[in-house]
Design an enzyme around this catalytic site. Structure first.
Site, PDB file in Angstrom:
ATOM      1  N   GLU A  44       0.982  -1.280  -0.039  1.00  0.00           N
ATOM      2  CA  GLU A  44       0.107  -0.041   0.161  1.00  0.00           C
ATOM      3  C   GLU A  44       0.807   1.215   0.016  1.00  0.00           C
ATOM      4  O   GLU A  44       0.582   2.285  -0.552  1.00  0.00           O
ATOM      5  CB  GLU A  44      -0.837   0.163   1.161  1.00  0.00           C
ATOM      6  CG  GLU A  44      -2.109  -1.092   1.201  1.00  0.00           C
ATOM      7  CD  GLU A  44      -2.819  -0.743  -0.423  1.00  0.00           C
ATOM      8  OE1 GLU A  44      -3.117   0.384  -0.560  1.00  0.00           O
ATOM      9  OE2 GLU A  44      -3.203  -1.750  -0.809  1.00  0.00           O
ATOM     10  N   TYR A  89       8.831   9.988  -4.408  1.00  0.00           N
ATOM     11  CA  TYR A  89       8.327  10.459  -3.026  1.00  0.00           C
ATOM     12  C   TYR A  89       9.038   9.481  -1.791  1.00  0.00           C
ATOM     13  O   TYR A  89       8.635   8.911  -1.294  1.00  0.00           O
ATOM     14  CB  TYR A  89       6.988   9.824  -3.079  1.00  0.00           C
ATOM     15  CG  TYR A  89       5.891  10.888  -3.937  1.00  0.00           C
ATOM     16  CD1 TYR A  89       5.494  12.077  -3.826  1.00  0.00           C
ATOM     17  CD2 TYR A  89       5.845  10.385  -5.318  1.00  0.00           C
ATOM     18  CE1 TYR A  89       5.018  12.804  -4.703  1.00  0.00           C
ATOM     19  CE2 TYR A  89       5.100  11.061  -6.279  1.00  0.00           C
ATOM     20  CZ  TYR A  89       4.714  12.283  -6.079  1.00  0.00           C
ATOM     21  OH  TYR A  89       3.981  13.178  -6.791  1.00  0.00           O
ATOM     22  N   TYR A 127      -6.585   6.894   3.693  1.00  0.00           N
ATOM     23  CA  TYR A 127      -6.268   5.866   2.403  1.00  0.00           C
ATOM     24  C   TYR A 127      -5.501   4.383   2.784  1.00  0.00           C
ATOM     25  O   TYR A 127      -6.286   3.508   2.869  1.00  0.00           O
ATOM     26  CB  TYR A 127      -5.747   6.549   1.286  1.00  0.00           C
ATOM     27  CG  TYR A 127      -5.564   5.417   0.281  1.00  0.00           C
ATOM     28  CD1 TYR A 127      -6.497   4.890  -0.839  1.00  0.00           C
ATOM     29  CD2 TYR A 127      -3.895   4.894   0.212  1.00  0.00           C
ATOM     30  CE1 TYR A 127      -6.010   3.948  -1.417  1.00  0.00           C
ATOM     31  CE2 TYR A 127      -3.748   4.021  -0.661  1.00  0.00           C
ATOM     32  CZ  TYR A 127      -4.580   3.431  -1.522  1.00  0.00           C
ATOM     33  OH  TYR A 127      -4.311   2.593  -2.310  1.00  0.00           O
ATOM     34  N   ASP A 145      -8.795   6.861  -2.863  1.00  0.00           N
ATOM     35  CA  ASP A 145      -7.602   7.464  -3.649  1.00  0.00           C
ATOM     36  C   ASP A 145      -7.915   8.175  -4.892  1.00  0.00           C
ATOM     37  O   ASP A 145      -9.136   8.521  -5.048  1.00  0.00           O
ATOM     38  CB  ASP A 145      -6.761   6.417  -3.842  1.00  0.00           C
ATOM     39  CG  ASP A 145      -7.043   5.309  -4.765  1.00  0.00           C
ATOM     40  OD1 ASP A 145      -8.347   5.495  -5.271  1.00  0.00           O
ATOM     41  OD2 ASP A 145      -6.262   4.361  -5.373  1.00  0.00           O
ATOM     42  N   SER A 306       6.083  17.008  -8.276  1.00  0.00           N
ATOM     43  CA  SER A 306       4.745  17.549  -7.983  1.00  0.00           C
ATOM     44  C   SER A 306       4.736  18.997  -7.861  1.00  0.00           C
ATOM     45  O   SER A 306       3.853  19.747  -8.283  1.00  0.00           O
ATOM     46  CB  SER A 306       3.987  16.626  -7.046  1.00  0.00           C
ATOM     47  OG  SER A 306       4.802  16.658  -5.810  1.00  0.00           O
TER      48      SER A 306
END
Ligand code: SF4
Length: 360
Positions: A44, A89, A127, A145, A306
């Site tokens: 996840e 990330y 989430y 999501d 981003s």
């Protein structure tokens, strides 16, 4: 939340159609083979911001190297980041490592067994907590999501900001009564898969969609106008010059402590400048050293994140120029570099150069 007059009702009919579609189109993903909460957690976190196709090889490598939470908790952050290299990330990898150590040291190696407990862990938001609670413990918390928001916003005609937490909360509220009536893990997986495979961002498969007749966006010709993204902030621009200082087989490297991006990854010594300096100057003022750039940069690129647009270039520093004093660089050999994690934009360059062994 702004919802247009309903074409579609979220009721048992919706759940039935969704699960019928899922039965026929179910994908078998490696982390779904058993109900191991550790493996589900890893999957996840990898799948936040990452497509299944891109994330699956990372998941396999990660689980092969760290088959249990104990092994992850005992690993070094450098090793975890190396396995994550290229996935982006990186706070996800740092949080995974932190949380593994926390569970190992403070919770006796046991994951919390409910949604609220999972939510308390670093790196786990609503989430991920819903997904882990559903897949590992079969608890009825709907996942919301980006794929689910897009699907439900188009279906119902929801004109709220797709990134606002309020929108996610409202959609979660709409879905909660439905998941309570069915298998939570199947419902959640079906929702996410439908959003990513059928109600896709660019090529929505409306003509084969089982909800087409009642879908607000399809019937209003607004498929690609929904969901709404408000207040998109202008990306911050940064101008980065990386400098290659080499002494024989050794390269000067520094470990990033930037709070914004790439924290704890390695890089060549960096000079960050204004746009004007970046574009006009052929002299680099770095600490107590002035470097005249003679000839083209060895690598120049633009890298979009981003929230930031990075203008990047790499320059080789001639052997004749002494490195600045009092720098806390580490000198690493080409062999050691292979085990370190770099931002992907540098990794590509380094791999290419190490392969050709033509860094001079
Ligand atoms: Fe999405 Fe198109 Fe189906 Fe509507 S009809 S739910 S827009 S795929």
């Amino acid at each position: 939340m702004i919802i247009c007059p309903f074409f579609m009702q979220l009721d048992k009919g919706f759940t039935y159609q969704l699960l019928e579609w899922y039965k026929k189109n179910k994908r078998t993903l490696p982390w779904q083979k058993d109900k191991n909460v550790y493996k589900i957690w890893i999957s996840e976190i990898i799948l936040q911001q990452t497509r299944v196709e891109q994330g699956t090889p990372y998941y396999t490598r990660f689980i092969n190297r760290f088959p249990s939470l104990n092994l992850l908790a005992k690993a070094s952050l450098d090793e975890v980041l190396k396995l994550w290299e290229g996935l982006g990330y990186y706070s996800r990898a740092r949080n995974l490592h932190f949380t593994a150590k926390y569970i190992f040291n403070e919770l006796n190696g046991e994951f919390p067994r409910d949604y609220e407990g999972l939510l308390m862990l670093k790196g786990i938001g609503p989430y991920s907590a819903a997904a882990i609670a559903g897949f590992a413990y079969n608890l009825p918390h709907p996942v919301v999501d980006g794929n689910v928001v897009r699907f439900i916003a188009r279906l119902l005609g929801i004109y709220s900001d797709k990134n606002a937490s309020k929108t996610h909360t409202e959609i979660r509220k709409l879905l909660t009564p439905l998941i309570e009536d069915t298998s939570p893990s199947a419902f959640n997986q079906a929702l996410m898969d439908y959003g990513s495979l059928v109600c896709a961002p660019k090529n929505a498969k409306c003509l084969e969609c089982v909800f087409q007749e009642e879908c607000y966006a399809f019937n209003s010709n607004k498929v690609y106008q929904l969901p709404i993204k408000k207040n998109a902030k202008k990306k911050n621009e940064r101008y980065l010059t990386f400098m290659i200082w080499r002494r024989g087989d050794m390269f000067a490297l520094e470990k990033r402590d930037d709070k914004e991006i790439w924290k704890s990854l390695y890089q060549f010594p960096l000079l960050q400048t204004s746009r004007e300096q970046f574009e006009s100057k052929k002299t680099l003022d770095y600490e107590d050293v002035k470097i005249e750039v003679d000839g083209p940069f060895v690598f120049e690129t633009k890298h979009i994140l981003s929230h930031q647009k990075l203008f990047i270039r790499i320059v080789r520093i001639p052997q004749s120029i002494e490195p600045p004093k009092n720098k806390s660089w580490k000198w690493k050999s080409t062999e050691e570099i292979k085990d370190l994690a770099f931002p992907v934009v540098l990794k590509k360059y380094i791999e290419q150069e190490l392969k050709g062994n033509n860094i001079d």
